[in-house]
Scaffold this active site. Structure first.
Site, PDB file in Angstrom:
ATOM      1  N   ASN A   1      49.502  39.657  26.433  1.00 25.74           N
ATOM      2  CA  ASN A   1      50.154  38.687  27.330  1.00 25.74           C
ATOM      3  C   ASN A   1      49.531  37.323  27.112  1.00 25.74           C
ATOM      4  O   ASN A   1      48.344  37.134  27.413  1.00 25.74           O
ATOM      5  CB  ASN A   1      49.977  39.119  28.792  1.00 25.74           C
ATOM      6  CG  ASN A   1      50.631  40.464  29.057  1.00 25.74           C
ATOM      7  OD1 ASN A   1      51.800  40.659  28.744  1.00 25.74           O
ATOM      8  ND2 ASN A   1      49.872  41.396  29.595  1.00 25.74           N
TER       9      ASN A   1
ATOM     10  N   LEU B   1      39.617  49.745  24.519  1.00 28.99           N
ATOM     11  CA  LEU B   1      39.033  49.876  23.177  1.00 28.99           C
ATOM     12  C   LEU B   1      39.313  48.613  22.350  1.00 28.99           C
ATOM     13  O   LEU B   1      38.413  47.945  21.900  1.00 28.99           O
ATOM     14  CB  LEU B   1      39.646  51.116  22.523  1.00 28.99           C
ATOM     15  CG  LEU B   1      38.829  51.850  21.490  1.00 28.99           C
ATOM     16  CD1 LEU B   1      37.441  52.176  21.973  1.00 28.99           C
ATOM     17  CD2 LEU B   1      39.562  53.136  21.088  1.00 28.99           C
TER      18      LEU B   1
ATOM     19  N   CYS C   1      35.139  37.230  35.751  1.00 31.11           N
ATOM     20  CA  CYS C   1      34.524  38.345  35.015  1.00 31.11           C
ATOM     21  C   CYS C   1      33.490  37.769  34.055  1.00 31.11           C
ATOM     22  O   CYS C   1      33.695  36.706  33.476  1.00 31.11           O
ATOM     23  CB  CYS C   1      35.587  39.113  34.234  1.00 31.11           C
ATOM     24  SG  CYS C   1      34.913  40.532  33.337  1.00 31.11           S
TER      25      CYS C   1
ATOM     26  N   CYS D   1      41.380  37.490  27.206  1.00 34.76           N
ATOM     27  CA  CYS D   1      41.662  37.713  28.631  1.00 34.76           C
ATOM     28  C   CYS D   1      41.448  36.433  29.446  1.00 34.76           C
ATOM     29  O   CYS D   1      40.392  35.810  29.374  1.00 34.76           O
ATOM     30  CB  CYS D   1      40.744  38.825  29.139  1.00 34.76           C
ATOM     31  SG  CYS D   1      40.882  39.125  30.901  1.00 34.76           S
TER      32      CYS D   1
ATOM     33  N   GLU E   1      43.422  38.200  43.197  1.00 33.72           N
ATOM     34  CA  GLU E   1      44.815  38.546  42.944  1.00 33.72           C
ATOM     35  C   GLU E   1      44.963  40.059  42.827  1.00 33.72           C
ATOM     36  O   GLU E   1      44.115  40.734  42.245  1.00 33.72           O
ATOM     37  CB  GLU E   1      45.274  37.851  41.650  1.00 33.72           C
ATOM     38  CG  GLU E   1      45.130  36.346  41.772  1.00 33.72           C
ATOM     39  CD  GLU E   1      45.541  35.581  40.524  1.00 33.72           C
ATOM     40  OE1 GLU E   1      46.138  36.186  39.622  1.00 33.72           O
ATOM     41  OE2 GLU E   1      45.269  34.368  40.479  1.00 33.72           O
TER      42      GLU E   1
ATOM     43  N   CYS F   1      35.815  38.610  27.311  1.00 37.27           N
ATOM     44  CA  CYS F   1      36.724  39.101  26.262  1.00 37.27           C
ATOM     45  C   CYS F   1      37.621  37.924  25.872  1.00 37.27           C
ATOM     46  O   CYS F   1      38.165  37.229  26.733  1.00 37.27           O
ATOM     47  CB  CYS F   1      37.559  40.274  26.771  1.00 37.27           C
ATOM     48  SG  CYS F   1      36.532  41.657  27.264  1.00 37.27           S
TER      49      CYS F   1
ATOM     50  N   CYS G   1      48.641  42.117  32.789  1.00 35.94           N
ATOM     51  CA  CYS G   1      47.268  42.401  32.387  1.00 35.94           C
ATOM     52  C   CYS G   1      46.641  41.199  31.703  1.00 35.94           C
ATOM     53  O   CYS G   1      47.218  40.635  30.773  1.00 35.94           O
ATOM     54  CB  CYS G   1      47.257  43.517  31.343  1.00 35.94           C
ATOM     55  SG  CYS G   1      47.096  45.129  32.033  1.00 35.94           S
TER      56      CYS G   1
ATOM     57  N   CYS H   1      47.520  47.265  41.259  1.00 33.85           N
ATOM     58  CA  CYS H   1      46.435  46.872  40.356  1.00 33.85           C
ATOM     59  C   CYS H   1      45.451  46.016  41.170  1.00 33.85           C
ATOM     60  O   CYS H   1      45.814  44.932  41.634  1.00 33.85           O
ATOM     61  CB  CYS H   1      47.064  46.084  39.205  1.00 33.85           C
ATOM     62  SG  CYS H   1      45.886  45.455  38.029  1.00 33.85           S
TER      63      CYS H   1
END
Ligand SMILES: C[S@@+](CC[C@H](N)C(=O)[O-])C[C@H]1O[C@@H](n2cnc3c(N)ncnc32)[C@H](O)[C@@H]1O
Ligand code: SF4
Length: 431
Positions: A360, A284, A179, A186, A158, A183, A403, A172
């Site tokens: 988000n 961060l 990934c 995410c 995407e 995290c 994001c 983006c």
């Protein structure tokens, strides 16, 4: 062309990454993702390859391509290839401009106007231009476009195009399918890592978006590596793709406007700062190791102190260079007054600005976004402490284009980690 000479050694086979980690493992997460990624090349996918990622999920690539994929080659690689077919290096530059130069963007040999007939014939026999195909474009209420591309092996990536104010349009791009970093906030992280993208697959997102959308959204001025994946986990291909993006005869983006964002892989971050003149963003997202170890498990390997000290040292020798810190605000987790005070302290001595990002939401996530009023208070505290700080609006969230929302629903593989006891009440969870 300034960066090319440093990286012209080309291995000559297409490699897939090794398995990065197993979800079956008793080790709860990651760790072996920290092995350096192996190179992908813009050469044909001539062999059967397979790789295995967690829970018995095996994928295979098979391809009958006998032609060489020209996209994603560095300029010296392209030159060498052109010469190996008996043509002058000057022809390589003409070809390079037709692949990347503004307003031409050849997608196949028929688009190659102005090249000599023999050269074109050689290209049609030996070269391939197509990297992936367009699957779908979704437009969000705020004009943000999410573009889905189908890769050769059936996987989907995407790319997001975000029309901003003052004539700016940001692209983006993704650097991996999924990934490995896990995290906790995410959606892409929840997929686990499927594979790295090749340099061609990264660059082509920019080429394609320009061709498709420039008329609708205006020219793309900025590129951020903030789509799917951890760019510095795929550093060879990311640096190569970024070089093509900023090449003066290539895609011609300003290096300051191409930003690679990382969760904090310290050795790769150091390498990036030495080898690339593009901008750097660091996610961060917490002010203590305790919280960061939980929400960004990469912190268990590279602690906050080390990350920040590395930036302090590396940026000393970089003139006029500012790092962008991203801070996703999670209600009751990282948005207290103490967090604001610590944040002011820990970034001291680092030339930086801070983007506060609204969380988000996505299915299955534990977190809640910090309320707008609290984000403003937090911003004001940071500004009062001398930080350059900005609130970043969420864009494209109604189409899961914001994001941390990219990824295929129903592909969740990475585990949720234990919530530290002191946050369980705020998150309304028992574990
Ligand atoms: C998706 S990541 C990709 C780049 C890189 N892997 C990184 O973490 O910096 C881009 C940014 O999105 C942020 N992010 C991830 N999930 C988010 C979410 N659900 N809401 C808001 N921002 C999120 C990350 O903290 C990071 O700053
Ligand atoms: S925030 Fe970045 S590093 Fe973390 S899981 Fe998402 S894409 Fe990966």
């Amino acid at each position: 062309m300034r960066n090319w000479m440093r990286r012209i050694a080309i291995p000559n086979s297409t490699l897939l990454p090794k398995p990065l980690f197993s979800f079956n493992s008793t080790t709860p997460f990651l760790i072996s993702f920290l092995t350096p990624p192996r190179l992908f090349l813009s050469t044909p996918l001539s062999s059967q390859c397979s790789s295995h990622f967690g829970d018995g999920d095996t994928f295979a690539i098979s391809s009958n391509h006998s032609k060489v994929l020209l996209k994603g080659m560095s300029y010296p690689e392209l030159q060498k290839w052109v010469q190996s077919h008996g043509y002058r290096p000057g022809q390589a530059m003409m070809l390079w401009k037709r692949i990347y130069g503004n307003s031409i963007w050849a997608q196949h040999t028929d688009d190659l106007e102005g090249l000599n007939k023999d050269f074109k014939k050689m290209l049609s026999e030996n070269a391939e231009f197509k990297v992936f195909s367009l699957k779908e474009i979704r437009t969000a209420a705020d004009g943000t476009r999410k573009i889905l591309f189908a890769l050769d092996d059936g996987m989907v990536i995407e790319t997001v195009v975000i029309p901003c104010d003052r004539g700016r349009t940001t692209l983006c791009v993704s650097s991996q399918v999924g990934c490995a970093m896990n995290c906790q906030f995410c959606f892409t992280g929840r997929m686990g890592l499927r594979r790295h993208l090749t340099a061609a697959e990264i660059v082509e997102q920019a080429v394609f978006a320009r061709r498709l959308l420039t008329n609708e959204v205006g020219s793309i001025t900025n590129v951020v590596f903030m789509g799917m994946g951890e760019p510095l986990h795929n550093i060879d291909n990311v640096i190569k793709a970024a070089d093509i993006m900023v090449d003066e005869q290539g895609l011609q983006f300003s290096p300051r406007k191409v930003t690679v964002s990382t969760s904090g892989l310290v050795p790769q971050l150091r390498r990036f700062l030495h080898e690339s003149n593009c901008s750097l963003a660091v996610s961060l997202n917490a002010t203590t190791d305790e919280v960061r170890n939980w929400i960004m498990p990469i912190n268990r390997k590279y602690k906050l102190d080390l990350l920040l000290q590395t930036l302090r040292e590396e940026l000393r020798s970089k003139h006029n260079y500012i790092v962008l810190f991203e801070y996703v605000m999670l209600e009751g987790v990282n948005d207290s007054d103490e967090d604001a005070k610590r944040l002011i302290e820990i970034v001291k001595g680092i030339p930086c600005k801070i983007n506060l990002i609204s969380f988000n939401p996505h299915s299955g996530s534990l977190f809640k976004p910090t309320k707008d009023e609290r984000m403003i208070e937090f911003r004001n505290m940071l500004a009062g402490g001398g930080c350059k700080v900005f609130l970043r609006l969420s864009r494209g969230d109604d189409q899961m284009a914001a994001c941390g929302q990219l990824g295929k629903p129903g592909t969740i593989q990475a585990p949720l980690l234990r919530v530290p006891e002191q946050f369980r009440m705020a998150l309304g969870t028992k574990t």
